[in-house]
Structure formats: structure tokens, C-alpha cells
Design a protein around this motif. Structure first.
Motif, mmCIF file in Angstrom:
data_model
loop_
_atom_site.group_PDB
_atom_site.id
_atom_site.type_symbol
_atom_site.label_atom_id
_atom_site.label_comp_id
_atom_site.label_asym_id
_atom_site.label_seq_id
_atom_site.Cartn_x
_atom_site.Cartn_y
_atom_site.Cartn_z
ATOM 1 N N TRP A 8 0.729 -1.566 -0.095
ATOM 2 C CA TRP A 8 0.134 0.027 0.563
ATOM 3 C C TRP A 8 0.887 1.655 0.515
ATOM 4 N N ALA A 17 0.746 4.324 -2.807
ATOM 5 C CA ALA A 17 -0.106 5.673 -2.037
ATOM 6 C C ALA A 17 1.064 6.876 -1.642
ATOM 7 N N CYS A 36 -0.464 12.017 -3.607
ATOM 8 C CA CYS A 36 -1.574 12.469 -3.095
ATOM 9 C C CYS A 36 -3.172 12.041 -4.229
ATOM 10 N N GLY A 37 -3.703 11.337 -4.212
ATOM 11 C CA GLY A 37 -4.637 11.298 -5.194
ATOM 12 C C GLY A 37 -5.607 12.409 -5.368
ATOM 13 N N THR A 63 3.187 12.013 -0.376
ATOM 14 C CA THR A 63 2.789 11.966 1.140
ATOM 15 C C THR A 63 3.819 11.859 1.875
ATOM 16 N N CYS A 87 -0.857 5.144 7.958
ATOM 17 C CA CYS A 87 -1.393 6.459 7.480
ATOM 18 C C CYS A 87 -0.389 7.105 6.249
ATOM 19 N N ARG A 98 0.426 10.734 5.236
ATOM 20 C CA ARG A 98 -0.575 12.693 4.892
ATOM 21 C C ARG A 98 -0.025 13.055 4.054
ATOM 22 N N CYS A 99 -1.037 13.762 3.090
ATOM 23 C CA CYS A 99 -0.229 15.199 1.716
ATOM 24 C C CYS A 99 0.702 15.823 2.470
ATOM 25 N N GLU A 153 -4.972 12.716 4.366
ATOM 26 C CA GLU A 153 -4.740 11.285 4.787
ATOM 27 C C GLU A 153 -5.525 10.368 4.326
ATOM 28 N N HIS A 154 -4.043 9.868 3.984
ATOM 29 C CA HIS A 154 -4.489 8.365 3.282
ATOM 30 C C HIS A 154 -4.513 7.398 4.383
ATOM 31 N N TYR A 155 -5.284 6.238 3.468
ATOM 32 C CA TYR A 155 -5.344 5.147 5.307
ATOM 33 C C TYR A 155 -5.268 3.754 4.316
ATOM 34 N N ARG A 213 -5.820 0.552 2.308
ATOM 35 C CA ARG A 213 -6.764 -0.396 1.950
ATOM 36 C C ARG A 213 -7.222 -1.637 1.708
#
Length: 310
Positions: free
Chosen positions: A121, A125, A128-129, A135, A143, A145-146, A154-156, A158
Motif C-alpha cells: 500500500w 500511496a 496524494c490522490g 505523501t 497512514c 499524509r499529503c 490523510e490516506h489510510y 485500503r
């Protein structure tokens, strides 16, 4: 007696989420912690006994690397995942999870699956999407973070939900073969859940799209994390409403088989079952046992799962 859990399902690890933001504690735990290294092909090294080839954090670096991910605690010891693999002359060649799983203990197999999924992941990631900026890893790797101060999203990690099902019509079961598989390899039917779709609706849609069979009642069986690359397989047994087969584009073949017929085909190696570490094997095995009895089935094909604890 309840059947043993699916492979990767019974990881006896306290994920200790409250520790993920305790940087001082993580730094202190790192030197004596056990580290699972996973290379960018999803492989890890095994030790000379066939277990995961852990290294202590102190062997790798004096302080906690920014790329290290805290996995959790077991028997008072901290476990971490780290991308990349340290090469050493006395270290066996790294192996992938699918190849290694049947040789590992449930704990080692579950930990390898956890580490592989989390580290993969991170590679997907890195940006940033929402705004495209880079990030950074925070919360001990759970996590990202951008870095753009105007975004800061914040992206977690998936997980992609997928359904997998053994469809039944009376005493028969539906098995199918994907085009890229060996001629004799058959499995249960599966597919990904789409946005706004329940698990049961996804199951009925996927079975119909792949085989033309219409399904009614669905009964939850069990689930399995499946980090190839990042899925959660939700397993069902289900009943056919209309057993007529009309192949879609995803399968090379689909057919109804009786339990005795399938077991005889497996005995004569006319049909190959899925790999033992997969939930699809568990779904078929449990159906065979229900129809024919455990002793009869075990004479032909082994119990699903991994090596015993130890």
C-alpha cells in the motif's frame, strides 16, 4: 468440532493501535523488535528451519527508520515491517507469500501477509490522490499524509472486498476454470464488490456474469485476508435458482459436479483443486466433507491450511 481457520485468518497479534503515535515507545521497542523484511516483489527470506527470517531492529539500524511500519505485539515483543531485503551470503533465497505459506506456521504466514499488504500500500500511496503532491508516512506506517499544506489529506491502507462462493444445486456444486489456468485446475467463482453493492448482490451478479447461473439464498461461510495484492475474500455457500450454464467472458469452462465424482476426478488427477492456502479450497473441502465424510475426503486430499503451530 469447529474447522480450523483459513490461512492468514488467525494471526495472534495485538495490533496495539494506541502505540502507533507514541514515537518514544516505538524508538525504544525497535532495537529488540523482530523485523519482517519484504522486497519490492513481495518476497521475504526464510530461516534455515523454514520460518520467517526475522532480524532484530538493532541489527538493521540504531534508530527506528522512517519507512518502518509497526505491526503489533506478541508475547511482549514488538514486530515491525520494513521494505527492502538485506542480502547475506548465508541467507536463503527470498520466496513469495503464496509459495512460502504452506511451509510457515499460522503466525508467520499471517504476519507475512500483514506486512506484505501494508508495505505494498505504501508504494501505491506515495502521492496524494486529491492534489498529486508527495505523501509522508505517519502513525507508524498506518497512514500517509499529503505534504501539501493546502491539502493535508490523510490516506489510510485500503482493502478491496471480494466475494467467493461455492454454488450448490441439490447435491451438485458449480466449479469453474479461468482461461489462464492449467486445463485441469478448477475453483469456486469469485469477483470484486462494486461501489454501492452489498456482498450478496455482488455474489449474485458475479455468478450470473461468469456462468449464467442465477443464485438465490446465500449463506456466509468464512473470510480470508488475501494480499495478492490487497483483498479480503468473503466466502459463501449459495443455492442456485436456475442451474442452466451460459458462460460469460471471464471463464473458460464451468460445470456441475457431484461430490463423489469430483473426489474421484481428484484421485485420478483429472481435476486439480485450488491451492490449499486459499479459501476456495476450504469451501470445496468443507462441501466434500459434508457430502462424503471427513475420513473419505482425507484419503484423497489433505485438510486446508498451514503447518501446525510450533
Amino acid at each position: 468440532m469447529a474447522p480450523p481457520p483459513n490461512p492468514f485468518e488467525a494471526l495472534e497479534l495485538d495490533r496495539a493501535a494506541e502505540r502507533r503515535e507514541q514515537r518514544d515507545w516505538l524508538e525504544q521497542a525497535w532495537p529488540s523488535g523482530r523485523v519482517v523484511e519484504v522486497d519490492f516483489e513481495g518476497r521475504s527470506a526464510l530461516d534455515d528451519r523454514g520460518g520467517l527470517g526475522f532480524r532484530s531492529g538493532g541489527e538493521i539500524s540504531a534508530s527506528l527508520p522512517e519507512r518502518a511500519c509497526f505491526l503489533g505485539l506478541a508475547e511482549g515483543r514488538a514486530y515491525f515491517a520494513l521494505p527492502g531485503l538485506h542480502a547475506a551470503p548465508d541467507r536463503p533465497e527470498p520466496v513469495g507469500l503464496r509459495e512460502a505459506a504452506s511451509r510457515l506456521t499460522p503466525f508467520d504466514a499471517g504476519l507475512f501477509a500483514y506486512a506484505k499488504a501494508l508495505l505494498l500500500w505504501h508504494t501505491r500511496a506515495a502521492f496524494c490522490g486529491a492534489c498529486g503532491s508527495a505523501t509522508e508516512s505517519i502513525r507508524a506506517g498506518h497512514c500517509r499524509r499529503c505534504r501539501n499544506p493546502d491539502c493535508g489529506l490523510e490516506h489510510y491502507p485500503r482493502t478491496d472486498a471480494a466475494v467467493i462462493v461455492l454454488v450448490r444445486d441439490g447435491q451438485r456444486a458449480l466449479i469453474g476454470r479461468s482461461p489462464g489456468w492449467p486445463e485441469r485446475r478448477y475453483s469456486t467463482l469469485a469477483g470484486f464488490v462494486e461501489p454501492g453493492e452489498s456482498l450478496e448482490d455482488a455474489l449474485r451478479r458475479e455468478v450470473f456474469e461468469e456462468s449464467g447461473v442465477r443464485v438465490g439464498v446465500c449463506r456466509y461461510h468464512s473470510s480470508q485476508p488475501w494480499p495478492f495484492p490487497a483483498s479480503l475474500m468473503v466466502g459463501y455457500h449459495a443455492d442456485a435458482l436456475d442451474p442452466s450454464i451460459q458462460l460469460g467472458e471471464e471463464l473458460a469452462d464451468a460445470r456441475w459436479v457431484g461430490a463423489a465424482q469430483l473426489l474421484d476426478e481428484v484421485r485420478r488427477r483429472e481435476t486439480l483443486l485450488p491451492f490449499r492456502v486459499s479459501i476456495s479450497y476450504r469451501l470445496i473441502f468443507d462441501w466434500l466433507v459434508e457430502q462424503l465424510g471427513r475420513e473419505t475426503v482425507l484419503e484423497v486430499t489433505p485438510e486446508p491450511g498451514l503447518r501446525g503451530p510450533g
